[in-house]
Design a protein around this motif. Structure first.
Motif, PDB file in Angstrom:
ATOM      1  N   ASP A   1     -45.500 -36.800 -20.343  1.00  0.00           N
ATOM      2  CA  ASP A   1     -44.572 -36.345 -21.384  1.00  0.00           C
ATOM      3  C   ASP A   1     -43.787 -35.105 -20.973  1.00  0.00           C
ATOM      4  O   ASP A   1     -42.610 -34.960 -21.331  1.00  0.00           O
ATOM      5  CB  ASP A   1     -45.335 -36.049 -22.678  1.00  0.00           C
ATOM      6  CG  ASP A   1     -45.868 -37.315 -23.350  1.00  0.00           C
ATOM      7  OD1 ASP A   1     -45.407 -38.415 -22.983  1.00  0.00           O
ATOM      8  OD2 ASP A   1     -46.736 -37.193 -24.230  1.00  0.00           O
ATOM      9  N   ALA A   2     -44.453 -34.210 -20.218  1.00  0.00           N
ATOM     10  CA  ALA A   2     -43.768 -32.988 -19.780  1.00  0.00           C
ATOM     11  C   ALA A   2     -42.606 -33.327 -18.851  1.00  0.00           C
ATOM     12  O   ALA A   2     -41.536 -32.714 -18.920  1.00  0.00           O
ATOM     13  CB  ALA A   2     -44.755 -32.057 -19.076  1.00  0.00           C
ATOM     14  N   GLN A   3     -42.805 -34.314 -17.997  1.00  0.00           N
ATOM     15  CA  GLN A   3     -41.743 -34.721 -17.081  1.00  0.00           C
ATOM     16  C   GLN A   3     -40.596 -35.404 -17.822  1.00  0.00           C
ATOM     17  O   GLN A   3     -39.420 -35.133 -17.551  1.00  0.00           O
ATOM     18  CB  GLN A   3     -42.301 -35.666 -16.012  1.00  0.00           C
ATOM     19  CG  GLN A   3     -41.293 -36.005 -14.925  1.00  0.00           C
ATOM     20  CD  GLN A   3     -41.876 -36.898 -13.853  1.00  0.00           C
ATOM     21  OE1 GLN A   3     -42.386 -37.973 -14.143  1.00  0.00           O
ATOM     22  NE2 GLN A   3     -41.820 -36.443 -12.606  1.00  0.00           N
ATOM     23  N   ILE A   4     -40.933 -36.271 -18.758  1.00  0.00           N
ATOM     24  CA  ILE A   4     -39.904 -36.950 -19.554  1.00  0.00           C
ATOM     25  C   ILE A   4     -39.073 -35.932 -20.328  1.00  0.00           C
ATOM     26  O   ILE A   4     -37.844 -36.026 -20.392  1.00  0.00           O
ATOM     27  CB  ILE A   4     -40.540 -37.966 -20.519  1.00  0.00           C
ATOM     28  CG1 ILE A   4     -41.237 -39.089 -19.744  1.00  0.00           C
ATOM     29  CG2 ILE A   4     -39.495 -38.533 -21.467  1.00  0.00           C
ATOM     30  CD1 ILE A   4     -40.321 -39.906 -18.862  1.00  0.00           C
ATOM     31  N   LYS A   5     -39.744 -34.938 -20.910  1.00  0.00           N
ATOM     32  CA  LYS A   5     -39.038 -33.879 -21.654  1.00  0.00           C
ATOM     33  C   LYS A   5     -38.110 -33.101 -20.726  1.00  0.00           C
ATOM     34  O   LYS A   5     -36.955 -32.810 -21.083  1.00  0.00           O
ATOM     35  CB  LYS A   5     -40.060 -32.934 -22.278  1.00  0.00           C
ATOM     36  CG  LYS A   5     -39.463 -31.692 -22.977  1.00  0.00           C
ATOM     37  CD  LYS A   5     -38.617 -32.072 -24.174  1.00  0.00           C
ATOM     38  CE  LYS A   5     -38.294 -30.853 -25.052  1.00  0.00           C
ATOM     39  NZ  LYS A   5     -37.553 -29.797 -24.357  1.00  0.00           N
ATOM     40  N   ALA A   6     -38.600 -32.782 -19.527  1.00  0.00           N
ATOM     41  CA  ALA A   6     -37.788 -32.021 -18.573  1.00  0.00           C
ATOM     42  C   ALA A   6     -36.557 -32.811 -18.141  1.00  0.00           C
ATOM     43  O   ALA A   6     -35.446 -32.252 -18.057  1.00  0.00           O
ATOM     44  CB  ALA A   6     -38.631 -31.651 -17.355  1.00  0.00           C
ATOM     45  N   PHE A   7     -36.720 -34.109 -17.900  1.00  0.00           N
ATOM     46  CA  PHE A   7     -35.577 -34.921 -17.494  1.00  0.00           C
ATOM     47  C   PHE A   7     -34.614 -35.162 -18.655  1.00  0.00           C
ATOM     48  O   PHE A   7     -33.403 -35.286 -18.447  1.00  0.00           O
ATOM     49  CB  PHE A   7     -36.039 -36.252 -16.892  1.00  0.00           C
ATOM     50  CG  PHE A   7     -36.380 -36.156 -15.434  1.00  0.00           C
ATOM     51  CD1 PHE A   7     -35.489 -35.611 -14.535  1.00  0.00           C
ATOM     52  CD2 PHE A   7     -37.600 -36.608 -14.957  1.00  0.00           C
ATOM     53  CE1 PHE A   7     -35.790 -35.515 -13.178  1.00  0.00           C
ATOM     54  CE2 PHE A   7     -37.922 -36.518 -13.611  1.00  0.00           C
ATOM     55  CZ  PHE A   7     -37.015 -35.971 -12.721  1.00  0.00           C
ATOM     56  N   THR A   8     -35.140 -35.207 -19.866  1.00  0.00           N
ATOM     57  CA  THR A   8     -34.261 -35.319 -21.036  1.00  0.00           C
ATOM     58  C   THR A   8     -33.366 -34.087 -21.131  1.00  0.00           C
ATOM     59  O   THR A   8     -32.147 -34.195 -21.333  1.00  0.00           O
ATOM     60  CB  THR A   8     -35.094 -35.455 -22.324  1.00  0.00           C
ATOM     61  OG1 THR A   8     -35.895 -36.637 -22.254  1.00  0.00           O
ATOM     62  CG2 THR A   8     -34.188 -35.544 -23.543  1.00  0.00           C
ATOM     63  N   ASP A   9     -33.967 -32.915 -20.960  1.00  0.00           N
ATOM     64  CA  ASP A   9     -33.201 -31.664 -21.007  1.00  0.00           C
ATOM     65  C   ASP A   9     -32.207 -31.580 -19.846  1.00  0.00           C
ATOM     66  O   ASP A   9     -31.058 -31.147 -20.024  1.00  0.00           O
ATOM     67  CB  ASP A   9     -34.150 -30.467 -20.957  1.00  0.00           C
ATOM     68  CG  ASP A   9     -35.009 -30.348 -22.208  1.00  0.00           C
ATOM     69  OD1 ASP A   9     -34.664 -30.971 -23.228  1.00  0.00           O
ATOM     70  OD2 ASP A   9     -36.039 -29.640 -22.158  1.00  0.00           O
ATOM     71  N   LEU A  10     -32.645 -32.009 -18.668  1.00  0.00           N
ATOM     72  CA  LEU A  10     -31.771 -31.957 -17.487  1.00  0.00           C
ATOM     73  C   LEU A  10     -30.589 -32.912 -17.635  1.00  0.00           C
ATOM     74  O   LEU A  10     -29.478 -32.604 -17.179  1.00  0.00           O
ATOM     75  CB  LEU A  10     -32.570 -32.309 -16.231  1.00  0.00           C
ATOM     76  CG  LEU A  10     -32.993 -31.153 -15.323  1.00  0.00           C
ATOM     77  CD1 LEU A  10     -33.783 -31.679 -14.135  1.00  0.00           C
ATOM     78  CD2 LEU A  10     -31.783 -30.361 -14.839  1.00  0.00           C
ATOM     79  N   THR A  11     -30.825 -34.060 -18.238  1.00  0.00           N
ATOM     80  CA  THR A  11     -29.733 -35.016 -18.467  1.00  0.00           C
ATOM     81  C   THR A  11     -28.665 -34.400 -19.356  1.00  0.00           C
ATOM     82  O   THR A  11     -27.464 -34.553 -19.103  1.00  0.00           O
ATOM     83  CB  THR A  11     -30.276 -36.310 -19.098  1.00  0.00           C
ATOM     84  OG1 THR A  11     -31.220 -36.914 -18.212  1.00  0.00           O
ATOM     85  CG2 THR A  11     -29.143 -37.296 -19.368  1.00  0.00           C
TER      86      THR A  11
END
Length: 215
Positions: A45-55
């Motif tokens: 989940d932490a990675q998905i959240k980080a990539f969501t923010d980066l997108t």
């Protein structure tokens, strides 16, 4: 009077251009550093959240610099990485968006960031399922990897990604040769975290390749 006014106008334009390039470079570096953390150090989940923010961040980056190839390249890289982290059929939409962004960067400037768009596109073609599910195509991937190498024959990322593809194609001798070039590329100071992790991946793949060559 006209000549003086024109000269001042050109000076102002020059200053603004230099300032814009500096801002773009700083934004790019921030994205690259955050991507390295999201891609290599986070999970689940932490990675998905980080990539969501980066997108969201790279979407704004493209909006701020729409005529910059590197803004579209890194938007594509982030989307492709997000697809890899997400996995499954749900990732295909991100992969398609990544493809579009990378292709658009090529329309602007195929030489940007050492031809990185070619290598990133090649990786997408090699990892996405083929028809009728996706657009994956190993022949297309190989062609794009060779184009990427023409722009940056010594690059760590291009050589590693190509070696990974060659390993999957059972072309172990060529994969080893590409890995040796990637290893010699060393560590770039401005991409230290990403390159350190990349060098670890290079060493791990070298072990696998050597085992195949010994058989």
């Amino acid at each position: 009077m006209y000549k003086i006014t024109l000269a001042l106008y050109l000076i102002v334009l020059s200053i603004l251009s230099i300032s814009a390039k500096a801002d773009e470079s700083q934004d790019l570096l921030a994205i690259q550093q955050q991507w390295a953390i999201a891609n290599y150090e986070l999970e689940d989940d932490a990675q998905i959240k980080a990539f969501t923010d980066l997108t969201e961040q790279t979407t704004l980056f493209v909006q701020n610099y729409p005529n910059s190839a590197q803004s579209h390249i890194w938007h594509g890289i982030v989307l492709a990485s997000f697809a890899g982290a997400k996995g499954g059929i749900g990732a295909l939409g991100y992969a398609k968006q990544a493809k579009e962004s990378l292709e658009h960067s090529l329309e602007i400037d195929g030489t940007a960031l050492g031809g990185s768009a070619y290598a990133s596109l090649a990786t997408l073609y090699s990892k996405v399922p083929g028809w009728p599910i996706g657009f994956g195509d190993d022949d297309k991937a190989k062609k794009l990897f060779k184009q990427a190498l023409a722009f940056n024959p010594q690059g760590i990322d291009t050589n590693y990604l190509y070696s990974e593809f060659l390993y999957g194609e059972r072309e172990y001798k060529e994969a080893k040769a590409r890995l040796e070039v990637a290893q010699k590329a060393g560590i770039r100071e401005h991409r230290r975290k990403a390159d350190e992790y990349r060098q670890q991946a290079i060493s791990q793949l070298q072990v696998k390749v050597d085992k195949k060559l010994k058989r």
